[in-house]
Design a protein around this motif. Sequence first.
Motif, PDB file in Angstrom:
ATOM      1  N   LYS A 173      -1.976  -1.181  -1.446  1.00 25.59           N
ATOM      2  CA  LYS A 173      -1.658  -1.002  -0.031  1.00 25.59           C
ATOM      3  C   LYS A 173      -1.485   0.495   0.246  1.00 25.59           C
ATOM      4  N   MET A 174      -0.818   0.854   1.325  1.00 27.26           N
ATOM      5  CA  MET A 174      -0.784   2.253   1.752  1.00 27.26           C
ATOM      6  C   MET A 174       0.208   3.061   0.907  1.00 27.26           C
ATOM      7  N   LEU A 175      -0.127   3.184  -0.361  1.00 28.98           N
ATOM      8  CA  LEU A 175       0.670   3.945  -1.314  1.00 28.98           C
ATOM      9  C   LEU A 175      -0.024   5.280  -1.568  1.00 28.98           C
ATOM     10  N   THR A 176       0.591   6.347  -1.116  1.00 28.22           N
ATOM     11  CA  THR A 176       0.013   7.687  -1.177  1.00 28.22           C
ATOM     12  C   THR A 176       0.564   8.452  -2.381  1.00 28.22           C
ATOM     13  N   ASP A 177      -0.318   9.181  -3.064  1.00 32.62           N
ATOM     14  CA  ASP A 177       0.064  10.039  -4.193  1.00 32.62           C
ATOM     15  C   ASP A 177       0.747   9.250  -5.309  1.00 32.62           C
ATOM     16  N   LEU A 178       0.111   8.167  -5.712  1.00 25.69           N
ATOM     17  CA  LEU A 178       0.557   7.418  -6.884  1.00 25.69           C
ATOM     18  C   LEU A 178       0.088   8.136  -8.142  1.00 25.69           C
ATOM     19  N   THR A 179       0.996   8.288  -9.116  1.00 21.13           N
ATOM     20  CA  THR A 179       0.659   8.875 -10.415  1.00 21.13           C
ATOM     21  C   THR A 179       0.959   7.859 -11.505  1.00 21.13           C
ATOM     22  N   LEU A 180      -0.045   7.529 -12.298  1.00 20.98           N
ATOM     23  CA  LEU A 180       0.118   6.643 -13.447  1.00 20.98           C
ATOM     24  C   LEU A 180      -0.239   7.429 -14.707  1.00 20.98           C
ATOM     25  N   GLU A 181       0.697   7.492 -15.654  1.00 21.62           N
ATOM     26  CA  GLU A 181       0.452   8.188 -16.920  1.00 21.62           C
ATOM     27  C   GLU A 181       0.794   7.265 -18.084  1.00 21.62           C
ATOM     28  N   ASP A 182      -0.145   7.102 -19.008  1.00 26.84           N
ATOM     29  CA  ASP A 182       0.085   6.287 -20.201  1.00 26.84           C
ATOM     30  C   ASP A 182       0.553   4.893 -19.805  1.00 26.84           C
ATOM     31  N   CYS A 183      -0.138   4.296 -18.836  1.00 25.36           N
ATOM     32  CA  CYS A 183       0.183   2.941 -18.369  1.00 25.36           C
ATOM     33  C   CYS A 183      -0.918   1.987 -18.809  1.00 25.36           C
TER      34      CYS A 183
ATOM     35  N   PHE B 189       3.678  -2.574  -5.750  1.00 26.02           N
ATOM     36  CA  PHE B 189       4.247  -1.581  -4.835  1.00 26.02           C
ATOM     37  C   PHE B 189       3.744  -1.794  -3.411  1.00 26.02           C
ATOM     38  N   ALA B 190       4.648  -1.612  -2.435  1.00 27.07           N
ATOM     39  CA  ALA B 190       4.300  -1.597  -0.999  1.00 27.07           C
ATOM     40  C   ALA B 190       3.485  -2.819  -0.612  1.00 27.07           C
ATOM     41  N   ASN B 191       3.911  -3.971  -1.097  1.00 28.79           N
ATOM     42  CA  ASN B 191       3.014  -5.134  -1.065  1.00 28.79           C
ATOM     43  C   ASN B 191       3.637  -6.338  -0.383  1.00 28.79           C
ATOM     44  N   SER B 192       4.477  -6.114   0.644  1.00 31.04           N
ATOM     45  CA  SER B 192       5.143  -7.239   1.301  1.00 31.04           C
ATOM     46  C   SER B 192       4.740  -7.430   2.752  1.00 31.04           C
ATOM     47  N   GLY B 193       3.658  -6.788   3.170  1.00 33.47           N
ATOM     48  CA  GLY B 193       3.145  -7.049   4.496  1.00 33.47           C
ATOM     49  C   GLY B 193       3.478  -5.971   5.511  1.00 33.47           C
ATOM     50  N   THR B 194       2.788  -6.043   6.658  1.00 30.23           N
ATOM     51  CA  THR B 194       2.902  -5.011   7.679  1.00 30.23           C
ATOM     52  C   THR B 194       4.260  -5.008   8.357  1.00 30.23           C
ATOM     53  N   THR B 195       5.011  -6.104   8.271  1.00 30.23           N
ATOM     54  CA  THR B 195       6.370  -6.110   8.839  1.00 30.23           C
ATOM     55  C   THR B 195       7.185  -4.947   8.304  1.00 30.23           C
ATOM     56  N   TRP B 196       7.006  -4.617   7.042  1.00 30.73           N
ATOM     57  CA  TRP B 196       7.808  -3.570   6.399  1.00 30.73           C
ATOM     58  C   TRP B 196       7.135  -2.218   6.452  1.00 30.73           C
ATOM     59  N   GLY B 197       5.862  -2.171   6.755  1.00 24.43           N
ATOM     60  CA  GLY B 197       5.174  -0.890   6.837  1.00 24.43           C
ATOM     61  C   GLY B 197       4.044  -0.725   5.852  1.00 24.43           C
ATOM     62  N   ASP B 198       4.020  -1.545   4.783  1.00 25.38           N
ATOM     63  CA  ASP B 198       2.953  -1.453   3.780  1.00 25.38           C
ATOM     64  C   ASP B 198       2.803  -0.038   3.225  1.00 25.38           C
ATOM     65  N   SER B 199       3.874   0.754   3.211  1.00 21.08           N
ATOM     66  CA  SER B 199       3.721   2.174   2.908  1.00 21.08           C
ATOM     67  C   SER B 199       4.717   2.649   1.860  1.00 21.08           C
ATOM     68  N   ALA B 200       4.257   3.563   1.034  1.00 19.30           N
ATOM     69  CA  ALA B 200       5.126   4.261   0.085  1.00 19.30           C
ATOM     70  C   ALA B 200       4.441   5.568  -0.272  1.00 19.30           C
ATOM     71  N   LYS B 201       5.201   6.463  -0.914  1.00 21.00           N
ATOM     72  CA  LYS B 201       4.662   7.795  -1.189  1.00 21.00           C
ATOM     73  C   LYS B 201       5.301   8.367  -2.457  1.00 21.00           C
ATOM     74  N   ARG B 202       4.457   9.032  -3.234  1.00 18.15           N
ATOM     75  CA  ARG B 202       4.917   9.753  -4.425  1.00 18.15           C
ATOM     76  C   ARG B 202       5.719   8.865  -5.370  1.00 18.15           C
ATOM     77  N   ILE B 203       5.051   7.859  -5.890  1.00 22.74           N
ATOM     78  CA  ILE B 203       5.624   7.034  -6.954  1.00 22.74           C
ATOM     79  C   ILE B 203       4.950   7.443  -8.262  1.00 22.74           C
ATOM     80  N   THR B 204       5.761   7.712  -9.281  1.00 21.69           N
ATOM     81  CA  THR B 204       5.250   8.115 -10.594  1.00 21.69           C
ATOM     82  C   THR B 204       5.683   7.099 -11.638  1.00 21.69           C
TER      83      THR B 204
END
Length: 556
Positions: free
Chosen positions: A281-291, A253-268
């Motif tokens: 990277k700058m991934l805010t509020d990541l939720t992982l359940e039974d992973c 996730f959000a792992n293609s470099g600063t050109t794109w922003g390196d950012s994501a939010k609320r991925i479950t």
Amino acid sequence: MLFFQGTAAGPSQTVTLGSDIPEGSDILAVSDASAFQVEDWWIAKVNNNPGGGAQRELDYLLKVTEIVSANRVRVNYKLGWTLAAGRTITYTKMNPVFRCNVRNMRFAGVPVPPTTSTSVRPFETWDQIGSNPVAYEFAVECDVSGIRATKVFWPVIQRRYNSHYITERCELINPEERDWGGTGYLTQQINVLYAHVRDCNTSNARHLNDFTCAAYSMVENCHGDGDDYGPFVTHGQYEHDLVYIGNSGLMSFANSGTTWGDSAKRITVKKHIASRIVAHKMLTDLTLEDCHAVYKDGLSNSGSIWANADGLQMRGCTAERMLTLSRSSSRSKRRNVIDGCSFGMLSGYEIARPVRSAAVGNLPVNDDVMFTGCVFNNVEDVNIGSINRLTLINTWFKGASPATGKVRVGSKEIVMLGGGFQDCGFVLTGAWDKAETGVYAQSVTVGGGASFGGTNGELAFFKTVEPDNAVSFSFADCNSEAASGQTAHFHIEGTGHRLRAVGARFKGGKYVAANGGFGGTSYFYMASCVEESVDRASLPDETNETVKHSSSNLIF
């Protein structure tokens, strides 16, 4: 090639924001609302983020649902990010294509022609004639189902500025190329909203599901084998509110470099099996359940979860080889909580990144993290190189053998309630930011029935020998039982330490604290403790009035 493309429908207009538009708002500022009508479709594109490159928090095909005022309209989308005053939004009116559905296609790409080229990329001609079997641009409610593809070069299903669609029961096996970015995808989706991808699979492909600037979308029951290239990815162009359920395959996730922003939010992500989960990277509020991250022979860093500790929450997850936390953003309002998880450990690896160069993205966790009901197995020599307050509730560290089991800890504050060590111990290395602040001091609080047993390579359950690290120890309701006479319940050297042990139980082994520099404002106090066959020879001298450890204890 089946290509469905909407067209521009009229003039554009641009507005400069006079005030912030908050996250969650569905009302956007426009320069002249008279140009808009309810059920019109417009592309709304904010100018590049000051970070540069292609960083845009808003870049979607939106429907107007209400004219609110002369310079405000409501749209069918809630912002995932705040748009700051001074930014500009450009609106372009569109005539999308609607309900153009493709079903039950069989597609076989053109085989790569023989070549004698010695270049790294022998496809200079062939890749120019490759095509996307199905493509949509400026499209609404355009579904795809039942595509079976092989030998393709570019993505099987290409989407840009799409909204409200389903992609289901599609398959890609053995694409012709997967080493270049953009090749060997089942579906690439750029600037999309309200997507539902389900019941798809890939074999030996690059990406099964690729999102760039996507929001409010779901991926379920999709599976990729031969998954070294990452079946499930987002590129970090401010994706938000994505849900993955019941899938399998490597995630990034959000792992293609600063050109794109390196950012994501609320991925479950729920009920997922992967060889790796990369979300540091700058991934805010990541939720992982039974992973579950499982080891795959020959795949570097497989069996690991890398995560950004910015509102990270994990429940019921496992990683066979390593959990590594770092912190590259500070946006979240929720705590970092890891609950009911199990992690294997590789010698020399990091549970939390220490201070390193920001240029390589390995940043320390300058926030609190709570582990509850977790187990760290196979501990040899690992590093908790940062974390401000590390809270361990009913969490266990289990050494790979009685000769290993070292955990170097740079957390400023360690709180352990329940759980404990088996053939393992903490070596306190000083506060993780000591190089910046000049302050080494750490604190350790133990209680709640915590238990320490066996021995380890450091021959101590808690050890500090850094000369400038003034540690404050507090032992309450805990049970420490050393398997050998050479194993210390605590090994303390240096100056300025403080130790309070009240109501603890110690059995076997020894104390090492005579060289702990206790005196003056530093103290050593043990009371109401039960000691059985503990070697007390290396305790500090009680002639110092701030040292008391003989009276008020039950000593066998």
